[in-house]
Design a protein around this motif. Structure first.
Motif, mmCIF file in Angstrom:
data_model
loop_
_atom_site.group_PDB
_atom_site.id
_atom_site.type_symbol
_atom_site.label_atom_id
_atom_site.label_comp_id
_atom_site.label_asym_id
_atom_site.label_seq_id
_atom_site.Cartn_x
_atom_site.Cartn_y
_atom_site.Cartn_z
ATOM 1 N N ILE A 59 0.851 -1.186 0.000
ATOM 2 C CA ILE A 59 0.000 0.000 0.000
ATOM 3 C C ILE A 59 0.881 1.229 0.000
ATOM 4 O O ILE A 59 1.774 1.367 0.828
ATOM 5 C CB ILE A 59 -0.918 0.037 1.248
ATOM 6 C CG1 ILE A 59 -1.835 -1.177 1.261
ATOM 7 C CG2 ILE A 59 -1.722 1.323 1.289
ATOM 8 C CD1 ILE A 59 -2.664 -1.294 2.527
ATOM 9 N N ALA A 60 0.632 2.123 -0.934
ATOM 10 C CA ALA A 60 1.346 3.393 -0.977
ATOM 11 C C ALA A 60 0.317 4.515 -1.061
ATOM 12 O O ALA A 60 -0.516 4.533 -1.958
ATOM 13 C CB ALA A 60 2.278 3.435 -2.185
ATOM 14 N N ALA A 61 0.372 5.430 -0.102
ATOM 15 C CA ALA A 61 -0.572 6.543 -0.082
ATOM 16 C C ALA A 61 0.019 7.726 -0.839
ATOM 17 O O ALA A 61 1.168 8.100 -0.611
ATOM 18 C CB ALA A 61 -0.879 6.944 1.345
ATOM 19 N N PRO A 62 -0.760 8.334 -1.741
ATOM 20 C CA PRO A 62 -0.272 9.522 -2.433
ATOM 21 C C PRO A 62 -0.045 10.665 -1.444
ATOM 22 O O PRO A 62 -0.692 10.737 -0.400
ATOM 23 C CB PRO A 62 -1.409 9.879 -3.394
ATOM 24 C CG PRO A 62 -2.337 8.727 -3.390
ATOM 25 C CD PRO A 62 -2.078 7.941 -2.158
ATOM 26 N N LYS A 63 0.873 11.551 -1.754
ATOM 27 C CA LYS A 63 1.206 12.654 -0.858
ATOM 28 C C LYS A 63 0.007 13.552 -0.567
ATOM 29 O O LYS A 63 -0.124 14.090 0.523
ATOM 30 C CB LYS A 63 2.343 13.473 -1.441
ATOM 31 C CG LYS A 63 3.661 12.717 -1.470
ATOM 32 C CD LYS A 63 4.803 13.645 -1.740
ATOM 33 C CE LYS A 63 6.113 12.948 -1.944
ATOM 34 N NZ LYS A 63 6.454 11.888 -1.084
ATOM 35 N N GLU A 64 -0.905 13.717 -1.534
ATOM 36 C CA GLU A 64 -2.078 14.563 -1.298
ATOM 37 C C GLU A 64 -3.067 13.935 -0.320
ATOM 38 O O GLU A 64 -3.995 14.571 0.139
ATOM 39 C CB GLU A 64 -2.787 14.928 -2.611
ATOM 40 C CG GLU A 64 -3.300 13.755 -3.415
ATOM 41 C CD GLU A 64 -2.282 13.189 -4.402
ATOM 42 O OE1 GLU A 64 -2.647 12.254 -5.120
ATOM 43 O OE2 GLU A 64 -1.135 13.663 -4.451
ATOM 44 N N MET A 65 -2.866 12.672 0.024
ATOM 45 C CA MET A 65 -3.726 11.997 1.004
ATOM 46 C C MET A 65 -2.942 11.784 2.296
ATOM 47 O O MET A 65 -2.875 10.678 2.828
ATOM 48 C CB MET A 65 -4.212 10.656 0.447
ATOM 49 C CG MET A 65 -5.153 10.780 -0.724
ATOM 50 S SD MET A 65 -5.715 9.179 -1.312
ATOM 51 C CE MET A 65 -6.714 8.636 0.046
ATOM 52 N N SER A 66 -2.384 12.845 2.821
ATOM 53 C CA SER A 66 -1.509 12.732 3.990
ATOM 54 C C SER A 66 -2.238 12.214 5.229
ATOM 55 O O SER A 66 -1.623 11.666 6.125
ATOM 56 C CB SER A 66 -0.865 14.080 4.295
ATOM 57 O OG SER A 66 -1.864 15.035 4.582
ATOM 58 N N SER A 67 -3.552 12.392 5.289
ATOM 59 C CA SER A 67 -4.293 11.910 6.456
ATOM 60 C C SER A 67 -4.667 10.432 6.331
ATOM 61 O O SER A 67 -5.155 9.836 7.284
ATOM 62 C CB SER A 67 -5.557 12.743 6.661
ATOM 63 O OG SER A 67 -6.435 12.567 5.573
ATOM 64 N N PHE A 68 -4.437 9.827 5.179
ATOM 65 C CA PHE A 68 -4.743 8.417 4.961
ATOM 66 C C PHE A 68 -3.780 7.542 5.756
ATOM 67 O O PHE A 68 -2.579 7.736 5.714
ATOM 68 C CB PHE A 68 -4.643 8.085 3.469
ATOM 69 C CG PHE A 68 -4.782 6.625 3.165
ATOM 70 C CD1 PHE A 68 -6.015 6.009 3.232
ATOM 71 C CD2 PHE A 68 -3.679 5.864 2.819
ATOM 72 C CE1 PHE A 68 -6.153 4.660 2.954
ATOM 73 C CE2 PHE A 68 -3.800 4.521 2.547
ATOM 74 C CZ PHE A 68 -5.040 3.920 2.607
ATOM 75 N N SER A 69 -4.317 6.599 6.491
ATOM 76 C CA SER A 69 -3.496 5.671 7.267
ATOM 77 C C SER A 69 -3.663 4.267 6.693
ATOM 78 O O SER A 69 -4.729 3.661 6.848
ATOM 79 C CB SER A 69 -3.924 5.689 8.727
ATOM 80 O OG SER A 69 -3.250 4.676 9.428
ATOM 81 N N PRO A 70 -2.637 3.740 6.043
ATOM 82 C CA PRO A 70 -2.764 2.391 5.478
ATOM 83 C C PRO A 70 -3.012 1.321 6.533
ATOM 84 O O PRO A 70 -3.569 0.283 6.266
ATOM 85 C CB PRO A 70 -1.433 2.149 4.769
ATOM 86 C CG PRO A 70 -0.636 3.374 4.908
ATOM 87 C CD PRO A 70 -1.350 4.335 5.768
ATOM 88 N N GLY A 71 -2.630 1.591 7.761
ATOM 89 C CA GLY A 71 -2.855 0.636 8.834
ATOM 90 C C GLY A 71 -4.287 0.626 9.342
ATOM 91 O O GLY A 71 -4.635 -0.162 10.224
#
Length: 126
Positions: A59-71
């Motif tokens: 899982i890689a979160a885009p930088k614009e989704m900084s609040s996204f937590s893959p965990g």
């Protein structure tokens, strides 16, 4: 629980967390979680730590989704299990990178007030 052939469902906080830390983690990720601990500041908070959650490698979160937590997926699994074990809690996931462990994840489990009151009553009854 079915896989472990247990007849009863855990309803105590510590037993539920030990079950998640060992049995559930091993069934899902082929290994036990790296640590299970209790907060020194709050009696109702526990942490499950996985130094390298295999699921986060993909899982890689885009930088614009900084609040996204893959965990958050892991936190959702834990929350569902504690809810089924009659130990409702607020479960959050926190990425805590450490040297050599860039994906180190801490699942914070904060149990509801009535759960902790029940625990105190059960401990007093022993």
């Amino acid at each position: 629980m079915w896989r472990e052939k247990t007849v009863h469902r855990e309803t105590r906080v510590l037993q539920t967390l030990v079950f998640i830390n060992s049995v559930v983690w091993r069934a899902l990720f082929d290994k036990q979680a790296d640590a299970l601990g209790r907060s020194t500041e709050n009696d109702d908070e526990y942490m499950i730590t996985d130094n390298e959650p295999s699921i986060l490698k993909y899982i890689a979160a885009p930088k614009e989704m900084s609040s996204f937590s893959p965990g958050a997926f892991l936190a959702g699994i834990v929350e569902a299990i504690v809810e089924c074990c009659r130990c409702p809690a607020r479960v959050t996931s926190h990425l805590v990178p450490a040297e050599g462990m860039p994906l180190k994840t801490v699942i914070l489990v904060k149990f509801d007030g009535p759960v902790m009151e029940r625990e105190k009553r059960l401990d007093a009854a022993k």
